[in-house]
Each structure stands twice: as structure tokens, then as C-alpha cells.
Scaffold this motif. Structure first.
Motif, PDB file in Angstrom:
ATOM      1  N   LEU A  19       0.929  -1.002  -0.063  1.00 30.63           N
ATOM      2  CA  LEU A  19      -0.001   0.068  -0.029  1.00 30.63           C
ATOM      3  C   LEU A  19       0.834   1.145   0.053  1.00 30.63           C
ATOM      4  CD1 LEU A  19      -2.639   1.378   0.292  1.00 30.63           C
ATOM      5  CD2 LEU A  19      -2.756   1.202   2.655  1.00 30.63           C
ATOM      6  N   SER A  20       1.771   1.236   0.873  1.00 34.39           N
ATOM      7  CA  SER A  20       2.844   2.345   0.789  1.00 34.39           C
ATOM      8  C   SER A  20       3.672   2.500  -0.445  1.00 34.39           C
ATOM      9  CB  SER A  20       3.972   1.988   1.997  1.00 34.39           C
ATOM     10  OG  SER A  20       4.810   3.061   2.018  1.00 34.39           O
ATOM     11  N   ARG A  21       3.914   1.657  -1.125  1.00 31.79           N
ATOM     12  CA  ARG A  21       4.472   1.672  -2.435  1.00 31.79           C
ATOM     13  C   ARG A  21       3.639   2.375  -3.302  1.00 31.79           C
ATOM     14  NH1 ARG A  21       7.249  -3.314  -1.032  1.00 31.79           N
ATOM     15  NH2 ARG A  21       5.597  -4.482  -2.083  1.00 31.79           N
ATOM     16  N   SER A  22       2.230   1.765  -3.453  1.00 32.23           N
ATOM     17  CA  SER A  22       1.244   2.302  -4.382  1.00 32.23           C
ATOM     18  C   SER A  22       0.937   3.724  -3.979  1.00 32.23           C
ATOM     19  CB  SER A  22       0.009   1.488  -4.192  1.00 32.23           C
ATOM     20  OG  SER A  22       0.324   0.260  -4.548  1.00 32.23           O
ATOM     21  N   ARG A  23       0.880   4.227  -2.842  1.00 31.00           N
ATOM     22  CA  ARG A  23       0.623   5.659  -2.492  1.00 31.00           C
ATOM     23  C   ARG A  23       1.832   6.584  -2.762  1.00 31.00           C
ATOM     24  NH1 ARG A  23      -3.823   6.796   0.215  1.00 31.00           N
ATOM     25  NH2 ARG A  23      -2.966   8.760   0.906  1.00 31.00           N
ATOM     26  N   LYS A  24       2.763   6.329  -2.932  1.00 33.14           N
ATOM     27  CA  LYS A  24       4.128   6.969  -3.199  1.00 33.14           C
ATOM     28  C   LYS A  24       4.120   7.427  -4.734  1.00 33.14           C
ATOM     29  CE  LYS A  24       7.427   5.237   0.059  1.00 33.14           C
ATOM     30  NZ  LYS A  24       8.611   4.615   0.461  1.00 33.14           N
ATOM     31  N   GLN A  25       3.155   6.754  -5.648  1.00 38.78           N
ATOM     32  CA  GLN A  25       2.828   6.932  -7.067  1.00 38.78           C
ATOM     33  C   GLN A  25       2.097   8.099  -7.149  1.00 38.78           C
ATOM     34  OE1 GLN A  25       2.607   3.217  -9.708  1.00 38.78           O
ATOM     35  NE2 GLN A  25       3.168   2.191  -7.903  1.00 38.78           N
ATOM     36  N   LEU A  26       1.179   8.401  -6.029  1.00 36.95           N
ATOM     37  CA  LEU A  26       0.233   9.153  -6.525  1.00 36.95           C
ATOM     38  C   LEU A  26       0.361  10.760  -6.744  1.00 36.95           C
ATOM     39  CD1 LEU A  26      -2.202   8.160  -3.505  1.00 36.95           C
ATOM     40  CD2 LEU A  26      -2.607   7.707  -5.766  1.00 36.95           C
ATOM     41  N   PRO A  27       1.661  11.190  -6.155  1.00 40.00           N
ATOM     42  CA  PRO A  27       2.053  12.693  -6.340  1.00 40.00           C
ATOM     43  C   PRO A  27       2.321  12.882  -7.986  1.00 40.00           C
ATOM     44  CG  PRO A  27       3.097  12.056  -4.372  1.00 40.00           C
ATOM     45  CD  PRO A  27       2.404  10.806  -4.931  1.00 40.00           C
ATOM     46  N   GLU A  28       3.071  11.594  -8.642  1.00 43.82           N
ATOM     47  CA  GLU A  28       3.218  11.969  -9.970  1.00 43.82           C
ATOM     48  C   GLU A  28       1.973  11.714 -10.832  1.00 43.82           C
ATOM     49  OE1 GLU A  28       5.846   9.584 -13.448  1.00 43.82           O
ATOM     50  OE2 GLU A  28       6.159   8.807 -11.371  1.00 43.82           O
ATOM     51  N   ILE A  29       0.910  10.553 -10.374  1.00 46.24           N
ATOM     52  CA  ILE A  29      -0.139  11.049 -11.034  1.00 46.24           C
ATOM     53  C   ILE A  29      -1.069  12.070 -11.017  1.00 46.24           C
ATOM     54  CG2 ILE A  29      -2.358   9.613 -11.163  1.00 46.24           C
ATOM     55  CD1 ILE A  29      -0.998   6.990 -10.195  1.00 46.24           C
ATOM     56  N   THR A  30      -0.940  12.787  -9.661  1.00 50.82           N
ATOM     57  CA  THR A  30      -1.429  14.102  -9.523  1.00 50.82           C
ATOM     58  C   THR A  30      -1.078  15.135 -10.547  1.00 50.82           C
ATOM     59  OG1 THR A  30      -2.143  13.204  -7.359  1.00 50.82           O
ATOM     60  CG2 THR A  30      -2.211  15.684  -7.957  1.00 50.82           C
ATOM     61  N   GLU A  31       0.338  15.178 -10.620  1.00 52.88           N
ATOM     62  CA  GLU A  31       0.784  16.130 -11.323  1.00 52.88           C
ATOM     63  C   GLU A  31       0.335  16.272 -13.017  1.00 52.88           C
ATOM     64  OE1 GLU A  31       2.533  19.013 -10.719  1.00 52.88           O
ATOM     65  OE2 GLU A  31       2.110  18.459  -8.424  1.00 52.88           O
TER      66      GLU A  31
END
Length: 323
Positions: A19-31
Motif C-alpha cells: 500500500l505504501s509503495r502504491s501511494r508513493k506513485q500518487l504525486p506523479e499521477i496527480t501532477e
């Protein structure tokens, strides 16, 4: 037992790490999503810097409040009698004035900014249109009364006028259409269409706010009915589920070529159109007192006092024979 607990603990830790690894991808997706909003081909950017556009939730609230004063006592959530009627309606009208004037102003301002038009005094227009609309409430109530009576007289399953007002999706769709059509006549952008599409989503009945529909309009059942923008419907017309009053096949660039032109049929007074019928074309006129049978497909006019029905289909019955 101890081995099972250790295994479960290890499993939980693994899931938490994933879950932690997945959430780390969110900032890039958000940008990426934010950057896409500024793409010239993306519709989002066209109003993100503007004043607020109409709010669908707010407009649904407007519809609910309008039903309270169009049908006093039915949707009030409490007792409405001769003692508090004046207070109830007075309070609702005051709130509606603020809500309608604000939403109309948002609609007009958004249109001005989107298309680079000259200032059209959005706030002042919103207030004037809200007043003009509220002044039309008695006439709206009067024509809706004819619709309720038409449904009652045309549907043996209806037990009372109350049942129709409370329960019939056809009357709800007609009510919202008549509200939206009034605003459409005031040339308010966006708002009328948001209203009728709300009714469409709830009832399956799609009536464009630009259609012209006379008094005593009866929709029986109603699911799947489509009434196009330039449709003209006379008085005492009854239509059933699945009826389409639409346009003929349109060319690829029809949006620009045919916008604002008559594309949908005219239905004259006292016509009945049964379920599944399709009537197409701006030159198509269904003459007064005609009856259009179920599943009929029409692209040409029908004279007054005409019955149009399909030939009885040939049915094939196959019986299963036991060996």
C-alpha cells in the motif's frame, strides 16, 4: 497456533508495504492530471478560471422548491393549510428568487466569458429573469393542472389526482420540462438543459426544453420517450413509452449547419402515439386526431383523422415434442 499468528503478522506487513509503495506513485499521477487540465484540447481549462458555473445539486434544489409552490402541500414535508399557506409560499418564493437569480447570473456570465462576449450585466439580468419567472408561476400551475387531468382521464390505472402528482414519472418529467421551457424562453443558457437532463436521469423520459408542448399533455408510463428540441406538440396529445419524436439521419457537420433549424416533427391536437413509434423529420406533420400505432416508423406527414398501424406480424409457434 503461534505459527499461524506469525504468518498472519507477516502477511499484514507485506500488505502495508505494498500500500505504501502504491501511494508513493500518487504525486506523479496527480501532477499528470493537473498538467492535462491546461491542455488546449481539454474542456476542463475552459471554465476553471471563470466565475462559478451553475451547480447541478443547487438546480435540483431549485426544482424541489418549485414543486412545493406549484403543488402546495404535496412536497412540503409538513402541514400546509389556510393558516400558514401565505407564510410557506412567501418564504419559499423569497429563497427561490435568490437561488434562481444567482444560477441564471452564473449561466449568463459563464457564456459571456467562454465566448468573449461583451458584458451583459449578468447580476441584473439574473434578478430580472428570476422575477419574470416567478411571475409566471400561476400560469405554470394552470397548465400543469391540465396535464394532471389529462393523465387521469387517459389512464384507468390512476386512482386520483393525488396519486398522479405524487407518483407518476410522466408528470414529473412534464413539470420539469415546463419549468425549463420557461427559462429557455428567457434565453438562459445551460440551466434549462441541466434541469431536463436531471428529469431524464430519474425517469428515462428525455424532453428537450426547447420543444413546444401544448396543454393537457399526457405521458403514459414514459420510459424511453424522446422529444427533440424543435418538436411541436399541440393540445390533448397522449404518448406512450418508447416513442421517439426525433430528427432524420444527420450529416457529420450537422451541428453547425442545422443548429436552430426545424429538425423534429409537429404533432397536432388530439393525437395519440402508442408505444415504440418513431416519428422523424422537421417536415413531418401528424394531423389532428390521428392515431399512430405501436412500433410504427414514420418519416412523412399524415393527414388529420388518420390511423396508422403496422400489419399484423406472422407468428411462428414451435411446440416441443416429447420423444
Amino acid at each position: 497456533m503461534e505459527k499461524d499468528l506469525k504468518k498472519l503478522d507477516q502477511s499484514c506487513k507485506t500488505e502495508a508495504e505494498e500500500l505504501s509503495r502504491s501511494r508513493k506513485q500518487l504525486p506523479e499521477i496527480t501532477e499528470s492530471i493537473i498538467a492535462n487540465c491546461y491542455d488546449s484540447e481539454c474542456f476542463t481549462h475552459t471554465h476553471s478560471d471563470y466565475d462559478p458555473i451553475p451547480s447541478e445539486g443547487y438546480i435540483v434544489d431549485v426544482i424541489d422548491k418549485l414543486r412545493k409552490i406549484l403543488f402546495p402541500g404535496y412536497f412540503s414535508g409538513g402541514t400546509v393549510d389556510s393558516v400558514n399557506l401565505k407564510y410557506n409560499i412567501g418564504q419559499t418564493v423569497s429563497v427561490l428568487f435568490d437561488m434562481i437569480s444567482e444560477q441564471v447570473a452564473h449561466s449568463i456570465r459563464h457564456e459571456c466569458l467562454r465566448y468573449g462576449q461583451l458584458c451583459s450585466d449578468c447580476e441584473e439580468q439574473g434578478q430580472k429573469i428570476a422575477l419574470d419567472f416567478l411571475e409566471s408561476i400561476p400560469s405554470l400551475r394552470q397548465i400543469l393542472t391540465t396535464d394532471v387531468r389529462a393523465i387521469y382521464e387517459g389512464d384507468p390505472a390512476s386512482k386520483s389526482h393525488d396519486e398522479i402528482i405524487f407518483c407518476y414519472p410522466g408528470l414529473f418529467a412534464i413539470t420539469v420540462y415546463r419549468i425549463a421551457h420557461k427559462l429557455y424562453g428567457f434565453k438562459v443558457p445551460l440551466l434549462p438543459r441541466i434541469m431536463t437532463e436531471h428529469a431524464h436521469s430519474l425517469t428515462g423520459i428525455d424532453i428537450h426544453p426547447g420543444a413546444e408542448i401544448g396543454e393537457s399533455f399526457c405521458i403514459d408510463h414514459g420510459t424511453g420517450i424522446v422529444v427533440g428540441e424543435t418538436t411541436g406538440i399541440g393540445k390533448n396529445v397522449r404518448i406512450y413509452q418508447g416513442v421517439t419524436l426525433g430528427a432524420l439521419s444527420l450529416p457529420k457537420d450537422a451541428g453547425e449547419k442545422l443548429r436552430g433549424k426545424k429538425r423534429h416533427p409537429t404533432i397536432e391536437d388530439d393525437v395519440i402515439i402508442y408505444s415504440g413509434a418513431t416519428i422523424l423529420g422537421g417536415d413531418t406533420v401528424i394531423g389532428a386526431r390521428s392515431v399512430i400505432g405501436g412500433n410504427v416508423w414514420l418519416t412523412k406527414s399524415v393527414p388529420a383523422d388518420t390511423k396508422v398501424i403496422m400489419e399484423t406480424p406472422r407468428l411462428i409457434f414451435k411446440h416441443n415434442r416429447k420423444a
